[in-house]
Design an enzyme around this catalytic site. Structure first.
Site, PDB file in Angstrom:
ATOM      1  N   SER A   1       4.931  10.552  10.695  1.00 38.63           N
ATOM      2  CA  SER A   1       5.964  10.817   9.690  1.00 38.63           C
ATOM      3  C   SER A   1       5.350  11.168   8.345  1.00 38.63           C
ATOM      4  CB  SER A   1       6.866   9.586   9.532  1.00 38.63           C
ATOM      5  OG  SER A   1       6.162   8.507   8.940  1.00 38.63           O
ATOM      6  N   GLN A   2       4.060  10.871   8.160  1.00 34.64           N
ATOM      7  CA  GLN A   2       3.398  11.202   6.904  1.00 34.64           C
ATOM      8  C   GLN A   2       3.374  12.702   6.655  1.00 34.64           C
ATOM      9  OE1 GLN A   2      -0.447   9.297   7.106  1.00 34.64           O
ATOM     10  NE2 GLN A   2       0.384   7.260   6.689  1.00 34.64           N
TER      11      GLN A   2
ATOM     12  N   GLU B   1       3.298   0.201  12.802  1.00 35.82           N
ATOM     13  CA  GLU B   1       2.172  -0.511  12.202  1.00 35.82           C
ATOM     14  C   GLU B   1       2.212  -2.009  12.501  1.00 35.82           C
ATOM     15  OE1 GLU B   1       3.578  -1.100   7.634  1.00 35.82           O
ATOM     16  OE2 GLU B   1       3.686   0.912   8.467  1.00 35.82           O
TER      17      GLU B   1
ATOM     18  N   LYS C   1       0.833  -1.203   0.000  1.00 39.99           N
ATOM     19  CA  LYS C   1       0.000   0.000   0.000  1.00 39.99           C
ATOM     20  C   LYS C   1       0.867   1.252   0.000  1.00 39.99           C
ATOM     21  CE  LYS C   1      -1.195   2.062   3.636  1.00 39.99           C
ATOM     22  NZ  LYS C   1      -1.695   2.493   4.971  1.00 39.99           N
TER      23      LYS C   1
END
Length: 468
Positions: A179-180, A326, A30
Protein backbone atom coordinates in the site's frame (compact mmCIF):
# COMPACT_ATOMS: atom_id res chain seq x y z
CA UNK A 1 14.17 -15.17 2.74
CA UNK A 2 17.45 -13.45 3.57
CA UNK A 3 20.09 -15.31 5.52
CA UNK A 4 20.42 -14.78 9.23
CA UNK A 5 23.09 -12.35 10.42
CA UNK A 6 26.44 -14.13 10.62
CA UNK A 7 28.18 -13.64 13.96
CA UNK A 8 25.34 -11.63 15.45
CA UNK A 9 25.08 -11.63 19.24
CA UNK A 10 22.55 -13.95 20.89
CA UNK A 11 20.21 -12.47 23.47
CA UNK A 12 18.90 -14.86 26.15
CA UNK A 13 15.18 -14.10 26.04
CA UNK A 14 14.01 -13.83 29.68
CA UNK A 15 11.23 -16.15 30.83
CA UNK A 16 8.34 -14.89 32.94
CA UNK A 17 8.12 -16.50 36.37
CA UNK A 18 4.85 -14.74 37.18
CA UNK A 19 2.23 -12.61 35.41
CA UNK A 20 3.55 -9.23 34.28
CA UNK A 21 2.11 -6.08 35.83
CA UNK A 22 3.57 -2.97 34.22
CA UNK A 23 3.00 0.39 32.60
CA UNK A 24 4.94 0.72 29.36
CA UNK A 25 5.41 4.11 27.69
CA UNK A 26 5.71 3.33 23.99
CA UNK A 27 7.61 5.82 21.78
CA UNK A 28 5.98 7.62 18.86
CA UNK A 29 4.61 6.04 15.71
CA UNK A 30 7.10 5.43 12.91
CA UNK A 31 4.33 5.63 10.32
CA UNK A 32 3.08 8.99 11.59
CA UNK A 33 6.60 10.38 12.10
CA UNK A 34 7.78 9.60 8.58
CA UNK A 35 4.59 10.81 6.92
CA UNK A 36 4.79 13.94 9.05
CA UNK A 37 8.37 14.58 7.93
CA UNK A 38 7.42 14.30 4.25
CA UNK A 39 4.42 16.60 4.56
CA UNK A 40 6.37 19.16 6.61
CA UNK A 41 9.20 19.18 4.07
CA UNK A 42 6.74 19.92 1.26
CA UNK A 43 4.77 22.56 3.20
CA UNK A 44 4.77 26.29 2.58
CA UNK A 45 5.82 27.15 6.13
CA UNK A 46 7.59 25.70 9.15
CA UNK A 47 6.18 22.64 10.91
CA UNK A 48 6.93 20.94 14.23
CA UNK A 49 6.71 17.23 15.09
CA UNK A 50 6.39 16.68 18.83
CA UNK A 51 7.32 13.37 20.48
CA UNK A 52 8.54 11.91 17.17
CA UNK A 53 9.98 8.43 17.08
CA UNK A 54 13.75 8.56 16.87
CA UNK A 55 14.78 5.23 15.35
CA UNK A 56 16.80 4.02 12.41
CA UNK A 57 13.92 4.41 9.94
CA UNK A 58 12.96 7.91 11.05
CA UNK A 59 16.55 9.16 11.29
CA UNK A 60 17.10 7.89 7.74
CA UNK A 61 14.04 9.90 6.63
CA UNK A 62 15.19 13.07 8.40
CA UNK A 63 18.72 12.72 7.03
CA UNK A 64 17.36 12.21 3.52
CA UNK A 65 15.40 15.45 3.80
CA UNK A 66 18.54 17.25 4.90
CA UNK A 67 20.50 15.94 1.91
CA UNK A 68 17.87 17.49 -0.38
CA UNK A 69 18.05 20.88 1.34
CA UNK A 70 15.31 20.74 3.99
CA UNK A 71 16.26 21.97 7.46
CA UNK A 72 15.35 19.48 10.19
CA UNK A 73 16.28 20.78 13.63
CA UNK A 74 16.10 18.67 16.77
CA UNK A 75 15.30 20.05 20.20
CA UNK A 76 13.65 19.47 23.56
CA UNK A 77 11.15 21.49 25.56
CA UNK A 78 12.25 24.06 28.17
CA UNK A 79 11.87 21.54 31.01
CA UNK A 80 14.25 19.10 29.34
CA UNK A 81 11.46 16.83 28.12
CA UNK A 82 9.21 16.75 25.11
CA UNK A 83 11.58 16.10 22.21
CA UNK A 84 10.58 17.77 18.95
CA UNK A 85 11.77 18.14 15.35
CA UNK A 86 11.31 21.53 13.66
CA UNK A 87 11.08 21.20 9.88
CA UNK A 88 11.86 24.32 7.83
CA UNK A 89 11.05 23.80 4.14
CA UNK A 90 13.57 24.94 1.54
CA UNK A 91 14.14 24.51 -2.16
CA UNK A 92 14.64 20.80 -2.85
CA UNK A 93 17.83 20.19 -4.76
CA UNK A 94 20.40 17.70 -5.96
CA UNK A 95 22.86 16.27 -6.45
CA UNK A 96 22.04 14.27 -3.35
CA UNK A 97 22.55 10.72 -2.11
CA UNK A 98 19.80 9.12 -0.03
CA UNK A 99 20.54 6.04 2.06
CA UNK A 100 17.28 4.17 2.67
CA UNK A 101 18.64 1.36 4.83
CA UNK A 102 15.87 -1.21 4.61
CA UNK A 103 13.06 1.25 5.38
CA UNK A 104 10.05 0.80 3.12
CA UNK A 105 8.69 4.27 3.89
CA UNK A 106 12.00 5.93 2.95
CA UNK A 107 12.59 3.99 -0.27
CA UNK A 108 8.98 4.51 -1.45
CA UNK A 109 7.89 7.90 -0.08
CA UNK A 110 10.97 9.84 -1.17
CA UNK A 111 11.31 9.20 -4.94
CA UNK A 112 8.21 11.38 -5.60
CA UNK A 113 9.77 14.08 -3.40
CA UNK A 114 13.04 13.74 -5.33
CA UNK A 115 11.14 14.22 -8.60
CA UNK A 116 10.31 17.72 -7.31
CA UNK A 117 13.96 18.52 -6.57
CA UNK A 118 16.24 20.47 -8.86
CA UNK A 119 18.91 17.94 -9.79
CA UNK A 120 19.65 14.22 -9.50
CA UNK A 121 18.97 12.24 -6.33
CA UNK A 122 20.60 8.83 -5.95
CA UNK A 123 18.86 6.15 -3.84
CA UNK A 124 20.71 3.18 -2.36
CA UNK A 125 20.33 0.96 0.69
CA UNK A 126 21.02 -2.28 2.51
CA UNK A 127 21.37 -5.47 0.43
CA UNK A 128 17.82 -6.57 1.36
CA UNK A 129 16.45 -3.28 -0.03
CA UNK A 130 17.54 -4.42 -3.51
CA UNK A 131 15.03 -7.29 -3.26
CA UNK A 132 12.03 -5.19 -2.21
CA UNK A 133 9.63 -4.07 -4.96
CA UNK A 134 9.60 -0.46 -6.09
CA UNK A 135 8.11 -0.88 -9.57
CA UNK A 136 4.77 0.59 -8.52
CA UNK A 137 6.39 3.90 -7.59
CA UNK A 138 8.94 3.96 -10.41
CA UNK A 139 6.48 3.16 -13.20
CA UNK A 140 3.92 5.62 -11.83
CA UNK A 141 6.43 8.46 -11.58
CA UNK A 142 7.51 7.90 -15.17
CA UNK A 143 3.89 8.09 -16.27
CA UNK A 144 3.54 11.35 -14.35
CA UNK A 145 6.59 12.89 -16.05
CA UNK A 146 9.66 11.89 -14.01
CA UNK A 147 12.96 10.62 -15.38
CA UNK A 148 14.40 7.68 -13.43
CA UNK A 149 17.45 5.50 -14.08
CA UNK A 150 17.09 2.03 -12.55
CA UNK A 151 18.54 -0.11 -15.37
CA UNK A 152 15.12 -1.69 -15.81
CA UNK A 153 15.16 -3.42 -12.42
CA UNK A 154 12.15 -1.74 -10.82
CA UNK A 155 14.23 -1.79 -7.65
CA UNK A 156 17.15 -0.08 -5.94
CA UNK A 157 19.68 1.33 -6.56
CA UNK A 158 18.35 4.10 -8.78
CA UNK A 159 18.62 7.80 -9.59
CA UNK A 160 15.69 10.21 -9.83
CA UNK A 161 16.51 13.17 -12.08
CA UNK A 162 14.45 15.92 -10.52
CA UNK A 163 13.37 18.78 -12.73
CA UNK A 164 12.10 21.13 -10.03
CA UNK A 165 8.47 20.16 -10.66
CA UNK A 166 6.36 17.25 -11.87
CA UNK A 167 3.41 17.33 -14.24
CA UNK A 168 1.26 14.83 -12.35
CA UNK A 169 -2.08 13.65 -13.70
CA UNK A 170 -3.70 10.20 -13.87
CA UNK A 171 -1.91 6.92 -13.33
CA UNK A 172 -2.79 3.26 -12.91
CA UNK A 173 -0.71 1.09 -10.60
CA UNK A 174 -0.73 -2.38 -9.11
CA UNK A 175 -0.25 -1.78 -5.38
CA UNK A 176 -1.02 -5.35 -4.30
CA UNK A 177 2.62 -5.74 -3.22
CA UNK A 178 2.50 -2.70 -0.92
CA UNK A 179 0.00 0.00 0.00
CA UNK A 180 3.03 2.28 0.33
CA UNK A 181 2.96 2.66 -3.47
CA UNK A 182 -0.33 4.54 -3.12
CA UNK A 183 0.72 6.56 -0.07
CA UNK A 184 3.97 7.57 -1.77
CA UNK A 185 2.15 9.21 -4.66
CA UNK A 186 -0.55 10.83 -2.53
CA UNK A 187 1.88 12.45 -0.06
CA UNK A 188 3.68 14.51 -2.72
CA UNK A 189 0.67 15.01 -5.02
CA UNK A 190 -0.34 18.48 -3.74
CA UNK A 191 2.96 19.73 -5.19
CA UNK A 192 2.40 18.13 -8.62
CA UNK A 193 1.26 20.64 -11.25
CA UNK A 194 -1.94 18.71 -11.92
CA UNK A 195 -2.20 16.87 -8.63
CA UNK A 196 -2.81 13.16 -9.10
CA UNK A 197 -5.43 10.53 -9.73
CA UNK A 198 -4.21 7.11 -8.60
CA UNK A 199 -6.13 4.05 -9.71
CA UNK A 200 -5.20 0.67 -8.21
CA UNK A 201 -5.73 -2.07 -10.82
CA UNK A 202 -4.19 -5.13 -9.16
CA UNK A 203 -5.29 -7.71 -6.64
CA UNK A 204 -6.24 -7.20 -3.02
CA UNK A 205 -4.77 -4.01 -1.63
CA UNK A 206 -2.95 -4.77 1.67
CA UNK A 207 -2.68 -2.52 4.73
CA UNK A 208 -5.55 -0.21 3.82
CA UNK A 209 -5.41 1.55 7.25
CA UNK A 210 -2.04 3.00 6.27
CA UNK A 211 -3.62 4.65 3.21
CA UNK A 212 -6.35 6.06 5.45
CA UNK A 213 -3.61 7.43 7.72
CA UNK A 214 -1.99 9.12 4.71
CA UNK A 215 -5.30 10.68 3.66
CA UNK A 216 -6.10 11.89 7.18
CA UNK A 217 -2.68 13.53 7.55
CA UNK A 218 -2.91 15.13 4.09
CA UNK A 219 -6.28 16.66 4.90
CA UNK A 220 -5.05 18.01 8.22
CA UNK A 221 -2.20 19.66 6.30
CA UNK A 222 -4.72 21.41 4.06
CA UNK A 223 -4.84 19.08 1.06
CA UNK A 224 -8.04 18.24 -0.80
CA UNK A 225 -8.33 14.46 -1.19
CA UNK A 226 -11.14 12.36 -2.67
CA UNK A 227 -11.02 8.75 -1.49
CA UNK A 228 -13.13 5.59 -1.91
CA UNK A 229 -14.43 5.81 1.64
CA UNK A 230 -16.00 9.16 0.74
CA UNK A 231 -18.35 7.40 -1.66
CA UNK A 232 -16.05 7.66 -4.67
CA UNK A 233 -14.87 4.95 -7.03
CA UNK A 234 -13.33 1.88 -5.38
CA UNK A 235 -9.53 1.90 -5.43
CA UNK A 236 -9.29 5.45 -6.82
CA UNK A 237 -7.76 8.43 -5.00
CA UNK A 238 -7.56 12.02 -6.22
CA UNK A 239 -5.47 14.85 -4.76
CA UNK A 240 -5.91 18.44 -5.92
CA UNK A 241 -2.78 20.59 -6.35
CA UNK A 242 -2.31 23.24 -3.67
CA UNK A 243 -0.16 24.50 -0.83
CA UNK A 244 0.42 22.35 2.26
CA UNK A 245 0.37 23.94 5.70
CA UNK A 246 3.10 23.51 8.27
CA UNK A 247 1.58 21.84 11.33
CA UNK A 248 2.29 21.49 15.01
CA UNK A 249 1.84 17.72 15.16
CA UNK A 250 1.90 15.58 18.29
CA UNK A 251 2.90 12.06 17.24
CA UNK A 252 0.80 9.25 18.72
CA UNK A 253 2.47 6.29 20.44
CA UNK A 254 3.30 3.53 17.97
CA UNK A 255 0.49 1.06 18.58
CA UNK A 256 2.15 -1.69 16.53
CA UNK A 257 5.21 -1.40 18.77
CA UNK A 258 2.91 -1.82 21.76
CA UNK A 259 2.12 -5.32 20.51
CA UNK A 260 4.84 -7.31 22.32
CA UNK A 261 3.98 -5.71 25.67
CA UNK A 262 0.24 -6.36 25.32
CA UNK A 263 1.06 -9.88 24.16
CA UNK A 264 3.18 -10.39 27.28
CA UNK A 265 0.08 -9.73 29.38
CA UNK A 266 -1.87 -12.23 27.30
CA UNK A 267 0.80 -14.94 27.47
CA UNK A 268 1.49 -14.61 31.20
CA UNK A 269 -2.06 -13.84 32.35
CA UNK A 270 -0.86 -10.45 33.55
CA UNK A 271 -1.65 -6.80 32.96
CA UNK A 272 0.02 -4.05 30.92
CA UNK A 273 -1.04 -0.41 30.56
CA UNK A 274 0.09 1.68 27.57
CA UNK A 275 -0.40 5.42 28.33
CA UNK A 276 -1.77 7.89 25.76
CA UNK A 277 -3.47 5.23 23.64
CA UNK A 278 -5.67 7.35 21.32
CA UNK A 279 -9.43 6.99 21.45
CA UNK A 280 -9.62 7.45 17.68
CA UNK A 281 -6.73 6.61 15.34
CA UNK A 282 -5.87 5.42 11.84
CA UNK A 283 -3.00 3.26 13.12
CA UNK A 284 -3.35 -0.44 12.22
CA UNK A 285 -2.05 -1.38 15.67
CA UNK A 286 -5.38 -0.36 17.19
CA UNK A 287 -6.72 -3.69 15.85
CA UNK A 288 -4.77 -5.42 18.63
CA UNK A 289 -7.57 -4.59 21.05
CA UNK A 290 -10.01 -6.85 19.22
CA UNK A 291 -7.52 -9.53 18.14
CA UNK A 292 -5.97 -10.11 21.55
CA UNK A 293 -9.38 -9.98 23.24
CA UNK A 294 -10.52 -12.79 20.95
CA UNK A 295 -7.36 -14.69 21.89
CA UNK A 296 -8.26 -14.64 25.58
CA UNK A 297 -7.75 -11.22 27.16
CA UNK A 298 -9.73 -8.09 27.93
CA UNK A 299 -8.99 -4.41 27.57
CA UNK A 300 -10.10 -1.09 29.02
CA UNK A 301 -9.46 2.33 27.47
CA UNK A 302 -9.65 5.24 29.92
CA UNK A 303 -7.71 8.33 31.02
CA UNK A 304 -4.73 6.15 31.96
CA UNK A 305 -4.45 4.74 28.45
CA UNK A 306 -5.14 1.19 27.32
CA UNK A 307 -4.95 -1.52 29.98
CA UNK A 308 -4.85 -5.06 28.63
CA UNK A 309 -5.31 -8.04 30.94
CA UNK A 310 -4.63 -11.65 30.05
CA UNK A 311 -7.23 -14.26 30.95
CA UNK A 312 -4.85 -17.04 31.95
CA UNK A 313 -5.14 -19.02 28.70
CA UNK A 314 -4.36 -18.16 25.11
CA UNK A 315 -6.90 -19.23 22.49
CA UNK A 316 -6.28 -19.90 18.83
CA UNK A 317 -7.73 -17.55 16.23
CA UNK A 318 -8.82 -17.63 12.60
CA UNK A 319 -8.28 -14.10 11.35
CA UNK A 320 -7.70 -12.10 8.18
CA UNK A 321 -4.73 -9.81 8.81
CA UNK A 322 -4.64 -8.28 5.34
CA UNK A 323 -5.14 -4.76 6.70
CA UNK A 324 -2.71 -5.20 9.59
CA UNK A 325 0.02 -7.44 8.20
CA UNK A 326 2.78 -5.91 10.31
CA UNK A 327 1.13 -7.49 13.38
CA UNK A 328 1.52 -11.02 11.98
CA UNK A 329 4.88 -12.01 13.57
CA UNK A 330 3.70 -11.17 17.09
CA UNK A 331 0.32 -12.84 16.59
CA UNK A 332 2.06 -15.94 15.19
CA UNK A 333 4.28 -16.15 18.29
CA UNK A 334 1.27 -15.87 20.60
CA UNK A 335 -0.62 -18.44 18.51
CA UNK A 336 2.24 -20.91 18.93
CA UNK A 337 1.50 -20.81 22.69
CA UNK A 338 -2.29 -21.12 22.35
CA UNK A 339 -4.60 -23.96 23.35
CA UNK A 340 -5.94 -24.52 19.82
CA UNK A 341 -5.04 -24.11 16.16
CA UNK A 342 -4.76 -20.69 14.51
CA UNK A 343 -5.05 -19.67 10.86
CA UNK A 344 -3.63 -16.29 9.82
CA UNK A 345 -4.94 -15.17 6.43
CA UNK A 346 -4.52 -12.37 3.92
CA UNK A 347 -0.79 -11.78 4.43
CA UNK A 348 0.88 -13.28 1.37
CA UNK A 349 2.46 -9.86 0.77
CA UNK A 350 4.64 -10.38 3.86
CA UNK A 351 6.95 -12.46 1.67
CA UNK A 352 8.18 -9.10 0.33
CA UNK A 353 8.77 -7.31 3.66
CA UNK A 354 12.07 -6.84 5.54
CA UNK A 355 12.50 -10.56 5.00
CA UNK A 356 10.09 -13.26 3.80
CA UNK A 357 8.25 -13.13 7.08
CA UNK A 358 6.07 -16.17 6.42
CA UNK A 359 9.03 -18.43 5.61
CA UNK A 360 11.04 -17.02 8.52
CA UNK A 361 8.26 -17.51 11.09
CA UNK A 362 7.66 -21.05 9.86
CA UNK A 363 11.33 -21.99 10.06
CA UNK A 364 12.05 -20.38 13.41
CA UNK A 365 8.95 -21.50 15.33
CA UNK A 366 9.34 -25.02 13.94
CA UNK A 367 12.99 -24.92 14.98
CA UNK A 368 11.77 -24.64 18.57
CA UNK A 369 9.48 -27.65 18.16
CA UNK A 370 6.43 -25.91 16.70
CA UNK A 371 4.12 -26.99 13.90
CA UNK A 372 3.67 -24.11 11.45
CA UNK A 373 2.89 -24.49 7.76
CA UNK A 374 2.65 -21.84 5.08
CA UNK A 375 -0.54 -21.42 3.11
CA UNK A 376 -1.01 -19.46 -0.10
CA UNK A 377 -1.78 -16.29 1.85
CA UNK A 378 -0.66 -16.91 5.41
CA UNK A 379 0.13 -19.42 8.13
CA UNK A 380 -1.51 -22.38 9.87
CA UNK A 381 -0.21 -22.78 13.42
CA UNK A 382 -0.82 -25.93 15.47
CA UNK A 383 0.45 -25.46 19.04
CA UNK A 384 3.03 -27.98 20.23
CA UNK A 385 5.26 -28.12 23.34
CA UNK A 386 8.24 -25.90 22.52
CA UNK A 387 11.87 -26.09 23.59
CA UNK A 388 14.79 -23.71 23.74
CA UNK A 389 17.06 -22.86 20.85
CA UNK A 390 18.27 -20.02 18.64
CA UNK A 391 15.57 -17.84 17.09
CA UNK A 392 17.05 -16.16 14.01
CA UNK A 393 15.73 -12.70 13.07
CA UNK A 394 17.04 -12.06 9.52
CA UNK A 395 17.64 -8.39 10.37
CA UNK A 396 13.86 -8.00 10.90
CA UNK A 397 12.65 -6.09 13.96
CA UNK A 398 9.26 -7.85 14.07
CA UNK A 399 10.95 -11.27 14.08
CA UNK A 400 13.10 -10.17 17.02
CA UNK A 401 10.12 -9.18 19.17
CA UNK A 402 8.33 -12.41 18.19
CA UNK A 403 11.30 -14.36 19.54
CA UNK A 404 11.16 -12.40 22.79
CA UNK A 405 7.50 -13.35 23.18
CA UNK A 406 8.23 -17.05 22.79
CA UNK A 407 10.99 -16.71 25.37
CA UNK A 408 8.46 -15.63 27.99
CA UNK A 409 6.98 -19.12 28.00
CA UNK A 410 9.91 -21.25 26.79
CA UNK A 411 13.18 -21.46 28.67
CA UNK A 412 16.40 -21.34 26.70
CA UNK A 413 15.28 -19.22 23.72
CA UNK A 414 18.15 -17.11 22.37
CA UNK A 415 17.18 -14.34 19.98
CA UNK A 416 19.73 -13.43 17.36
CA UNK A 417 20.60 -9.74 17.03
CA UNK A 418 18.00 -8.18 19.33
CA UNK A 419 19.52 -4.81 18.38
CA UNK A 420 17.68 -5.00 15.06
CA UNK A 421 14.63 -3.76 17.00
CA UNK A 422 16.31 -0.33 16.79
CA UNK A 423 14.75 -0.04 13.33
CA UNK A 424 11.52 1.17 14.98
CA UNK A 425 11.89 0.61 18.75
CA UNK A 426 15.31 1.56 20.16
CA UNK A 427 16.10 0.10 23.57
CA UNK A 428 13.56 -2.71 23.29
CA UNK A 429 15.62 -5.11 25.39
CA UNK A 430 15.81 -2.57 28.20
CA UNK A 431 12.06 -2.00 28.06
CA UNK A 432 11.50 -5.76 28.15
CA UNK A 433 13.72 -6.17 31.19
CA UNK A 434 11.95 -3.33 33.03
CA UNK A 435 8.54 -4.80 32.22
CA UNK A 436 9.61 -8.10 33.73
CA UNK A 437 11.05 -6.37 36.79
CA UNK A 438 14.67 -7.08 35.92
CA UNK A 439 17.57 -4.64 35.79
CA UNK A 440 17.46 -2.65 32.58
CA UNK A 441 20.29 -3.33 30.17
CA UNK A 442 22.66 -0.61 29.13
CA UNK A 443 20.98 -0.25 25.78
CA UNK A 444 17.77 1.25 27.17
CA UNK A 445 17.23 4.81 25.97
CA UNK A 446 15.45 7.83 27.35
CA UNK A 447 12.90 7.66 24.55
CA UNK A 448 12.11 3.99 25.07
CA UNK A 449 11.40 3.18 28.72
CA UNK A 450 9.02 1.11 30.77
CA UNK A 451 7.93 1.59 34.37
CA UNK A 452 6.97 -1.35 36.54
CA UNK A 453 3.97 -0.28 38.59
CA UNK A 454 3.77 -3.15 41.04
CA UNK A 455 4.66 -6.71 41.81
CA UNK A 456 2.57 -9.49 40.33
CA UNK A 457 1.06 -12.21 42.45
CA UNK A 458 -0.36 -15.60 41.67
CA UNK A 459 0.65 -18.30 39.23
CA UNK A 460 1.42 -17.74 35.60
CA UNK A 461 -1.16 -18.70 32.99
CA UNK A 462 -1.80 -22.39 32.47
CA UNK A 463 -0.33 -22.37 28.99
CA UNK A 464 2.88 -20.88 30.35
CA UNK A 465 3.20 -23.67 32.89
CA UNK A 466 2.47 -26.31 30.25
CA UNK A 467 5.12 -24.86 27.93
CA UNK A 468 7.71 -24.82 30.69
Amino acid sequence: MTEHTAGAALWPAPSASSPVDATVAVPGSKSVTNRGLVLAALAADTGVLRRPLRSRDTVLMADAMRTMGVHVEEGVGPDGTGEFWRVIPAGLHGPAAVGVGNAGTVMRFLPPVAALADGPVRFDGDPRSYERPLHGVIDALRTLGARIDDDGRGRLPMTVHGGGSLAGGSVEIDASASSQFVSALLLSAPRFNQGVEVRHTGGTLPSAPHIRMTIDMLRKAGAQVDAPEDGGEPDVWRVTPGALLGRDLVVEPDLSNAQPFLAAALITGGRVTVPDWPEHTTQPGDALRGIFTEMGGSCELDERGLTFTGGGRVHGIDVDLGDVGELTPGIAAVAALADSESVLRGVGHLRLHETDRLAALTKEINGLGGDVTETADGLRIRPRPLHGGIFHTYDDHRLATAGALLGLAVEGVEVEDIATTGKTLPGFDGMWAEMLGATATATATATATATVTGGAAGPAGSRLEESD
